[in-house]
Design an enzyme around this catalytic site. Structure first.
Site, PDB file in Angstrom:
ATOM      1  N   ASN A  32     -13.686  -4.933  17.015  1.00 22.65           N
ATOM      2  CA  ASN A  32     -12.559  -5.807  17.350  1.00 22.65           C
ATOM      3  C   ASN A  32     -11.729  -5.130  18.455  1.00 22.65           C
ATOM      4  O   ASN A  32     -11.237  -4.015  18.261  1.00 22.65           O
ATOM      5  CB  ASN A  32     -11.728  -6.041  16.080  1.00 22.65           C
ATOM      6  CG  ASN A  32     -10.528  -6.934  16.330  1.00 22.65           C
ATOM      7  OD1 ASN A  32      -9.828  -6.778  17.319  1.00 22.65           O
ATOM      8  ND2 ASN A  32     -10.276  -7.854  15.418  1.00 22.65           N
ATOM      9  N   ASP A  87      -8.969  -6.357  20.014  1.00 24.93           N
ATOM     10  CA  ASP A  87      -7.623  -6.923  20.184  1.00 24.93           C
ATOM     11  C   ASP A  87      -6.622  -5.898  20.709  1.00 24.93           C
ATOM     12  O   ASP A  87      -5.766  -6.212  21.541  1.00 24.93           O
ATOM     13  CB  ASP A  87      -7.073  -7.418  18.834  1.00 24.93           C
ATOM     14  CG  ASP A  87      -7.799  -8.631  18.310  1.00 24.93           C
ATOM     15  OD1 ASP A  87      -8.628  -9.207  19.039  1.00 24.93           O
ATOM     16  OD2 ASP A  87      -7.539  -8.998  17.149  1.00 24.93           O
ATOM     17  N   HIS A  88      -6.716  -4.671  20.187  1.00 24.24           N
ATOM     18  CA  HIS A  88      -5.635  -3.725  20.511  1.00 24.24           C
ATOM     19  C   HIS A  88      -5.811  -3.027  21.849  1.00 24.24           C
ATOM     20  O   HIS A  88      -4.897  -2.346  22.308  1.00 24.24           O
ATOM     21  CB  HIS A  88      -5.394  -2.785  19.337  1.00 24.24           C
ATOM     22  CG  HIS A  88      -4.894  -3.579  18.160  1.00 24.24           C
ATOM     23  ND1 HIS A  88      -3.743  -4.335  18.227  1.00 24.24           N
ATOM     24  CD2 HIS A  88      -5.427  -3.813  16.937  1.00 24.24           C
ATOM     25  CE1 HIS A  88      -3.578  -4.985  17.090  1.00 24.24           C
ATOM     26  NE2 HIS A  88      -4.591  -4.685  16.274  1.00 24.24           N
ATOM     27  N   HIS A  93      -9.462 -11.847  18.420  1.00 21.20           N
ATOM     28  CA  HIS A  93      -8.610 -12.849  17.768  1.00 21.20           C
ATOM     29  C   HIS A  93      -7.676 -13.449  18.816  1.00 21.20           C
ATOM     30  O   HIS A  93      -6.790 -12.768  19.322  1.00 21.20           O
ATOM     31  CB  HIS A  93      -7.801 -12.149  16.657  1.00 21.20           C
ATOM     32  CG  HIS A  93      -6.954 -13.073  15.845  1.00 21.20           C
ATOM     33  ND1 HIS A  93      -6.217 -12.644  14.760  1.00 21.20           N
ATOM     34  CD2 HIS A  93      -6.721 -14.406  15.923  1.00 21.20           C
ATOM     35  CE1 HIS A  93      -5.563 -13.659  14.225  1.00 21.20           C
ATOM     36  NE2 HIS A  93      -5.858 -14.741  14.914  1.00 21.20           N
ATOM     37  N   ARG A 114      -4.769 -15.326  19.213  1.00 22.80           N
ATOM     38  CA  ARG A 114      -3.666 -15.795  18.365  1.00 22.80           C
ATOM     39  C   ARG A 114      -2.895 -16.893  19.074  1.00 22.80           C
ATOM     40  O   ARG A 114      -2.850 -16.942  20.305  1.00 22.80           O
ATOM     41  CB  ARG A 114      -2.725 -14.630  18.031  1.00 22.80           C
ATOM     42  CG  ARG A 114      -3.357 -13.571  17.146  1.00 22.80           C
ATOM     43  CD  ARG A 114      -2.327 -12.530  16.718  1.00 22.80           C
ATOM     44  NE  ARG A 114      -1.461 -13.050  15.698  1.00 22.80           N
ATOM     45  CZ  ARG A 114      -1.517 -12.724  14.413  1.00 22.80           C
ATOM     46  NH1 ARG A 114      -2.389 -11.842  13.979  1.00 22.80           N
ATOM     47  NH2 ARG A 114      -0.685 -13.260  13.551  1.00 22.80           N
ATOM     48  N   ARG A 158      -0.448 -12.777  21.676  1.00 21.62           N
ATOM     49  CA  ARG A 158       0.203 -11.465  21.770  1.00 21.62           C
ATOM     50  C   ARG A 158      -0.741 -10.378  22.265  1.00 21.62           C
ATOM     51  O   ARG A 158      -0.300  -9.384  22.790  1.00 21.62           O
ATOM     52  CB  ARG A 158       0.818 -11.065  20.430  1.00 21.62           C
ATOM     53  CG  ARG A 158      -0.197 -10.742  19.377  1.00 21.62           C
ATOM     54  CD  ARG A 158       0.451 -10.234  18.118  1.00 21.62           C
ATOM     55  NE  ARG A 158       1.177 -11.295  17.423  1.00 21.62           N
ATOM     56  CZ  ARG A 158       1.495 -11.222  16.127  1.00 21.62           C
ATOM     57  NH1 ARG A 158       1.196 -10.148  15.435  1.00 21.62           N
ATOM     58  NH2 ARG A 158       2.118 -12.210  15.536  1.00 21.62           N
ATOM     59  N   GLU A 212     -12.076 -14.884  16.296  1.00 22.02           N
ATOM     60  CA  GLU A 212     -11.195 -15.105  15.142  1.00 22.02           C
ATOM     61  C   GLU A 212     -10.167 -16.144  15.555  1.00 22.02           C
ATOM     62  O   GLU A 212      -9.551 -16.026  16.616  1.00 22.02           O
ATOM     63  CB  GLU A 212     -10.488 -13.809  14.755  1.00 22.02           C
ATOM     64  CG  GLU A 212     -11.421 -12.797  14.133  1.00 22.02           C
ATOM     65  CD  GLU A 212     -10.682 -11.536  13.730  1.00 22.02           C
ATOM     66  OE1 GLU A 212      -9.443 -11.497  13.830  1.00 22.02           O
ATOM     67  OE2 GLU A 212     -11.351 -10.598  13.331  1.00 22.02           O
ATOM     68  N   THR A 221       0.032  -8.250  11.547  1.00 19.02           N
ATOM     69  CA  THR A 221      -1.410  -8.431  11.647  1.00 19.02           C
ATOM     70  C   THR A 221      -1.794  -9.457  10.592  1.00 19.02           C
ATOM     71  O   THR A 221      -0.930  -9.972   9.894  1.00 19.02           O
ATOM     72  CB  THR A 221      -2.148  -7.086  11.460  1.00 19.02           C
ATOM     73  OG1 THR A 221      -3.559  -7.302  11.529  1.00 19.02           O
ATOM     74  CG2 THR A 221      -1.817  -6.454  10.112  1.00 19.02           C
ATOM     75  N   THR A 222      -3.085  -9.755  10.462  1.00 17.07           N
ATOM     76  CA  THR A 222      -3.501 -10.735   9.455  1.00 17.07           C
ATOM     77  C   THR A 222      -3.278 -10.108   8.081  1.00 17.07           C
ATOM     78  O   THR A 222      -3.979  -9.184   7.702  1.00 17.07           O
ATOM     79  CB  THR A 222      -4.979 -11.108   9.665  1.00 17.07           C
ATOM     80  OG1 THR A 222      -5.177 -11.383  11.051  1.00 17.07           O
ATOM     81  CG2 THR A 222      -5.360 -12.320   8.858  1.00 17.07           C
ATOM     82  N   GLU A 249     -15.962 -13.438   5.198  1.00 15.82           N
ATOM     83  CA  GLU A 249     -15.563 -12.053   5.487  1.00 15.82           C
ATOM     84  C   GLU A 249     -14.485 -11.683   4.477  1.00 15.82           C
ATOM     85  O   GLU A 249     -13.438 -12.328   4.410  1.00 15.82           O
ATOM     86  CB  GLU A 249     -15.034 -11.920   6.917  1.00 15.82           C
ATOM     87  CG  GLU A 249     -14.641 -10.465   7.217  1.00 15.82           C
ATOM     88  CD  GLU A 249     -14.312 -10.204   8.679  1.00 15.82           C
ATOM     89  OE1 GLU A 249     -14.915 -10.853   9.556  1.00 15.82           O
ATOM     90  OE2 GLU A 249     -13.455  -9.346   8.929  1.00 15.82           O
ATOM     91  N   HIS A 267     -10.889  -5.098   7.804  1.00 19.57           N
ATOM     92  CA  HIS A 267      -9.436  -4.888   7.845  1.00 19.57           C
ATOM     93  C   HIS A 267      -9.079  -3.534   7.246  1.00 19.57           C
ATOM     94  O   HIS A 267      -9.377  -3.253   6.093  1.00 19.57           O
ATOM     95  CB  HIS A 267      -8.628  -5.971   7.119  1.00 19.57           C
ATOM     96  CG  HIS A 267      -7.222  -6.043   7.652  1.00 19.57           C
ATOM     97  ND1 HIS A 267      -6.860  -6.867   8.699  1.00 19.57           N
ATOM     98  CD2 HIS A 267      -6.117  -5.346   7.332  1.00 19.57           C
ATOM     99  CE1 HIS A 267      -5.587  -6.684   8.972  1.00 19.57           C
ATOM    100  NE2 HIS A 267      -5.113  -5.760   8.162  1.00 19.57           N
TER     101      HIS A 267
END
Ligand code: PXP
Length: 242
Positions: free
Chosen positions: A10, A12-13, A46, A48, A52, A73, A103-104, A154, A193
Site C-alpha cells: 500500500n 498511500d503514505h 486508497h 479517499r 488526502r 481501496e 486511518t481506516t 480482507e 492493517h
C-alpha cells in the site's frame, strides 16, 4: 498444502509525504515501480473522498504504468464506483470511510449495509473487477460476504496488531477461525492493517490467508532501510512463516 502468500504494498503514505509540500516528490508511481522490483505481488492504493493522500492522477498513472495488479481501496459511494468502473483495476476493496478518521479505523459493516453494498458489488463484479470487503473477522461479516457473493474478504488486523500480548492470541484465533470459515464458503481471505516485521508472522502462518496488504510500516521503515529493503525483509518474513 499452503500456497504462496501474496504481498500487496500500500503506497498511500508515499503520497502523504508528497502532499505535505504540495509538489510532485516523492512519487507514488516510483514507489510502485520499486515495490514491483522488490517482491510485491500487487499495489494497493486508497483513493479517499478527501484525496488526502492518493489522487485521481495517481490512480491514472498506476493503471497506465504498472504491470502489477492494482487493488483500489474505495468507499461504497457513487463517485468511487464511477472511478472504479472507468479504470477497471484488477481488484476493488470496499472500505468504510469517515472524514475525521486518521486511518481506516474499523471494518465495513457488510451485514448492516447489505442493501447499499449489493448494487455496488454487482456493478464492480460485472465490470470484471475482483471485489473484496474489508471487514472485522466475525461470523456475521463472513455470512454477509457470502450473501453478497464476493470472491474476497480482507480481515482487519488492527485489533490484533494493537492489542497487548494477552489479547493478541485471542485476536489471532478469531482471524484464523474466520479465515477458515471464509475459505470453506469459497471466499479467499486476505488480511491487513497495522502489520509490521514484529507481528506479521502469526498472520502469515494462517494457511487460508492468500494475501496481506501492508502500507504504513513499510513506508515508514523505508526511511531507514530504503523501500526495496523494507519490502524484501517483509517478503522474507512472510515466506519464512509459511
Ligand atoms: N488494508 C486496508 C483495507 C486498509 O485500509 C489499509 C490501510 O489503508 C491497509 C490494508 C494497510 O494498513 P497499514 O497501512 O496499517 O499497513
Amino acid at each position: 498444502m499452503t500456497g504462496r502468500l501474496r504481498l500487496g504494498v500500500n503506497i498511500d503514505h508515499v503520497a502523504t509525504v508528497r502532499n505535505a509540500r504540495g509538489g510532485a516528490h516523492p512519487e507514488p508511481l516510483r514507489a510502485a515501480q520499486i515495490a514491483a522490483g522488490a517482491g510485491a505481488d500487487g499495489i494497493t492504493a486508497h483513493l479517499r473522498e478527501d484525496r488526502r493522500h492518493i489522487t485521481d492522477r495517481d490512480i491514472e498513472q498506476l493503471m497506465a504504468e504498472i504491470a502489477l495488479p492494482l487493488n483500489l481501496e474505495m468507499a461504497a459511494t457513487d463517485e468511487m464506483l464511477a472511478i472504479a468502473l472507468r479504470h477497471r483495476p484488477h481488484a476493488a476493496c470496499i472500505v468504510p470511510e469517515r472524514r475525521q478518521e486518521r486511518t481506516t479505523e474499523g471494518g465495513l459493516d457488510a451485514k448492516g449495509n447489505r442493501d447499499t453494498l449489493r448494487p455496488i458489488v454487482s456493478r464492480l463484479a460485472d465490470a470484471g473487477i475482483r471485489v473484496s470487503l474489508f471487514v472485522e473477522a466475525t461470523p456475521a461479516q463472513v455470512e454477509a460476504a457470502v450473501a453478497l457473493a464476493v470472491p474476497v474478504v480482507e480481515f482487519h488486523t488492527g485489533r490484533y496488531a494493537h492489542s497487548d500480548a494477552a489479547n493478541r492470541e485471542v485476536e489471532l484465533r478469531r482471524i484464523a477461525d474466520m479465515a477458515a470459515l471464509a475459505a470453506k464458503n469459497g471466499i479467499e481471505p486476505h488480511a491487513g492493517h497495522g502489520l509490521t516485521f514484529d507481528n506479521v508472522q502469526p498472520v502469515a502462518a494462517i494457511p487460508q490467508i492468500a494475501e496481506l496488504n501492508i502500507g504504513h510500516f513499510l513506508i515508514g521503515e523505508a526511511i531507514f532501510t530504503g523501500l526495496s529493503g523494507s519490502i524484501a525483509r517483509m517478503r522474507a518474513l512472510m515466506d519464512e512463516a509459511r
